[in-house]
Design a protein around this motif. Structure first.
Motif, PDB file in Angstrom:
ATOM      1  N   SER A   1      -1.307   1.325  -0.277  1.00  0.00           N
ATOM      2  CA  SER A   1      -2.314   0.480   0.182  1.00  0.00           C
ATOM      3  C   SER A   1      -0.654  -0.291   0.608  1.00  0.00           C
ATOM      4  O   SER A   1      -1.301  -1.555   1.706  1.00  0.00           O
ATOM      5  CB  SER A   1      -3.356  -0.494  -0.561  1.00  0.00           C
TER       6      SER A   1
ATOM      7  N   LYS B   1       0.289  -2.099   5.219  1.00  0.00           N
ATOM      8  CA  LYS B   1       0.273  -3.680   4.955  1.00  0.00           C
ATOM      9  C   LYS B   1       1.376  -4.048   5.021  1.00  0.00           C
ATOM     10  O   LYS B   1       2.137  -5.103   5.807  1.00  0.00           O
ATOM     11  CB  LYS B   1      -0.014  -3.971   3.435  1.00  0.00           C
TER      12      LYS B   1
ATOM     13  N   GLY C   1      -8.758   0.493   8.324  1.00  0.00           N
ATOM     14  CA  GLY C   1      -8.744  -0.536   7.868  1.00  0.00           C
ATOM     15  C   GLY C   1      -7.804  -1.189   9.181  1.00  0.00           C
ATOM     16  O   GLY C   1      -6.880  -1.000   9.898  1.00  0.00           O
TER      17      GLY C   1
ATOM     18  N   GLU D   1      -9.698  -5.184   6.826  1.00  0.00           N
ATOM     19  CA  GLU D   1      -8.063  -5.307   7.782  1.00  0.00           C
ATOM     20  C   GLU D   1      -7.352  -3.959   6.937  1.00  0.00           C
ATOM     21  O   GLU D   1      -7.624  -3.158   5.889  1.00  0.00           O
ATOM     22  CB  GLU D   1      -7.652  -6.380   7.141  1.00  0.00           C
TER      23      GLU D   1
ATOM     24  N   ASN E   1      -7.137  -1.415   2.813  1.00  0.00           N
ATOM     25  CA  ASN E   1      -8.168  -1.609   3.020  1.00  0.00           C
ATOM     26  C   ASN E   1      -8.809  -0.016   2.677  1.00  0.00           C
ATOM     27  O   ASN E   1      -9.179   0.755   1.563  1.00  0.00           O
ATOM     28  CB  ASN E   1      -9.506  -2.103   3.048  1.00  0.00           C
TER      29      ASN E   1
END
Length: 317
Positions: A95, A99, A134, A159, A162
Motif C-alpha cells: 500500500s 501511494k 481506491g 483513497e 486502501n
C-alpha cells in the motif's frame, strides 16, 4: 476509452480477456511474447511498450507479480502521463508503494486507481470477480464502466492505498482458512470419516467458507492446482504482517502461517501450488486426503453479468 493492459499472467490474462470479450478497445503488453500474441489473435493490439501504451491509451492497467515490477513499469510510463491519463493498478501490492507511485502519476497530471481483485482465477475468467477501488470519487466514476466488464462487485474504498490494505487482509484470511481446512480434513480422515460426506458437512455448517467451497474440492480430487502459487501467498501474507508491524499490532497466528508456508516452499518448491500444503500432513500421517467425485479444476458456473458498484450496508466513517 482506449485501454492498455500490462501483465498477462494467471490473473491479468483473464481480466484482459473479459475486456476483449466485452468489446473494449484494448492494447496489451507482456514480457512473454506468446501471451501477447494470443491476445492479439483474440482481437487486441500489441502495445509495443509501457511508455507507448500510456501515450496511446486513455487508461493503462497493470497486473504484475511484485511491487518492484509495478514500480519499473510506472517509471517507464511516467514521461507519457499527461492530464486525464489514468493508471489502474490491479496487482496485489504494498500500500505504501502504490501511494508513492500514485502520487508520481498525479503530480504529472494523471489519475491513479488502486484496484486489486479478489475471488479466484476462475471468477477472473468470467468477469464475476470482486474488485476494490481506491481513488478519488471523480476518478472512480470515470473507470467504473471499465471495472464492471472485469468484475461483478465493485467497491469504492476511499483513497489510493486502501484497496491494497484490504486485499492483503483478505489473502491472509484465505491462507489461514486453507491451512485450517488442511488440518480439519486430515483429522476427519484419521477419525474414519468419509471425506465426501465431510466436505458436505462443512459446506452446510458455520465452518463453511469460500476457500472450502473452492480449494477443498481441489485438495480432495488430488489436483491441488488452484492456479495460485506459494511465492504469491508469501508475498501477500508478508505484506499483511508488515501492516501489523507498522501499526505495532502483536500478531500470533500470522508468523506461524508464514513459517508453515516457508516449510511448504522448502519441501515442494518456491512456486509450488498453494494447495499442496495438504501434502505436509499426508506425509506426516501416511493418510491420503482424497475423495471421489470432485473436480480437478475450478470452473465458474455462474452466468457472466455486467458488474455494478456495491453500496455499503453500514455507514462508512
Amino acid at each position: 476509452m482506449k485501454i492498455g493492459f500490462i501483465g498477462l499472467g494467471n490473473v491479468g490474462g483473464k481480466l484482459s480477456g473479459s475486456l476483449l470479450r466485452n468489446g473494449v478497445d484494448l492494447s496489451v503488453f507482456d514480457l512473454d511474447d506468446q501471451l501477447v500474441n494470443a491476445k492479439v489473435a483474440a482481437g487486441a493490439r500489441a502495445g509495443g511498450s509501457p511508455a507507448d501504451m500510456m501515450g496511446d491509451c486513455d487508461a493503462v492497467i497493470t497486473c504484475l507479480p511484485s511491487p518492484a515490477a509495478s514500480a519499473a513499469v510506472v517509471a517507464e510510463m511516467l514521461p507519457q502521463v499527461t492530464a486525464g491519463k489514468i493508471w489502474l493498478e490491479m496487482s496485489t501490492t504494498d500500500s505504501s508503494e502504490i501511494k508513492r507511485l500514485g502520487a508520481l502519476v498525479q503530480a504529472a497530471g494523471g489519475e491513479a486507481v488502486d484496484c486489486p481483485v479478489s475471488g479466484g482465477c476462475h471468477r477472473a475468467d468470467t468477469g464475476n470477480i470482486s474488485i476494490y477501488a481506491g481513488c478519488a470519487r471523480a476518478t472512480f466514476e470515470r473507470v467504473l464502466p471499465i471495472l464492471t466488464h472485469m468484475g461483478r462487485r465493485i467497491l469504492h474504498v476511499g483513497e489510493v492505498g486502501n484497496a491494497s490494505i484490504l486485499k492483503v487482509m483478505t489473502n491472509y484470511l484465505a491462507t489461514a482458512n486453507l491451512l485450517t481446512l488442511c488440518e480439519a480434513l486430515t483429522v476427519m480422515k484419521a477419525q474414519g470419516m468419509d471425506l465426501g460426506m465431510t466436505y458436505e458437512a462443512i459446506a452446510m455448517s458455520s465452518g463453511n467458507s469460500f476457500v472450502h467451497e473452492t480449494e477443498s474440492q481441489l485438495i480432495l480430487s488430488g489436483s491441488r492446482d488452484v492456479n495460485f502459487t506459494m511465492d504469491l501467498i508469501q508475498k501477500d501474507i508478508g505484506l499483511f504482517q508488515q501492516l501489523a508491524d507498522e501499526a505495532a499490532v502483536p500478531l500470533e497466528i500470522s508468523p506461524l502461517i508464514i513459517a508453515m508456508m516457508s516449510d511448504g516452499q522448502a519441501r515442494y518448491g518456491m512456486r509450488a501450488q498453494s494447495d499442496r500444503m495438504i501434502e505436509r500432513l499426508e506425509e506426516a500421517t501416511g493418510l491420503q486426503i482424497l475423495a471421489d467425485g470432485f473436480p480437478t479444476e475450478l470452473v465458474d458456473d455462474e452466468p457472466e453479468e455486467r458488474g455494478c458498484e456495491v453500496q455499503p450496508k453500514r455507514r462508512i466513517r
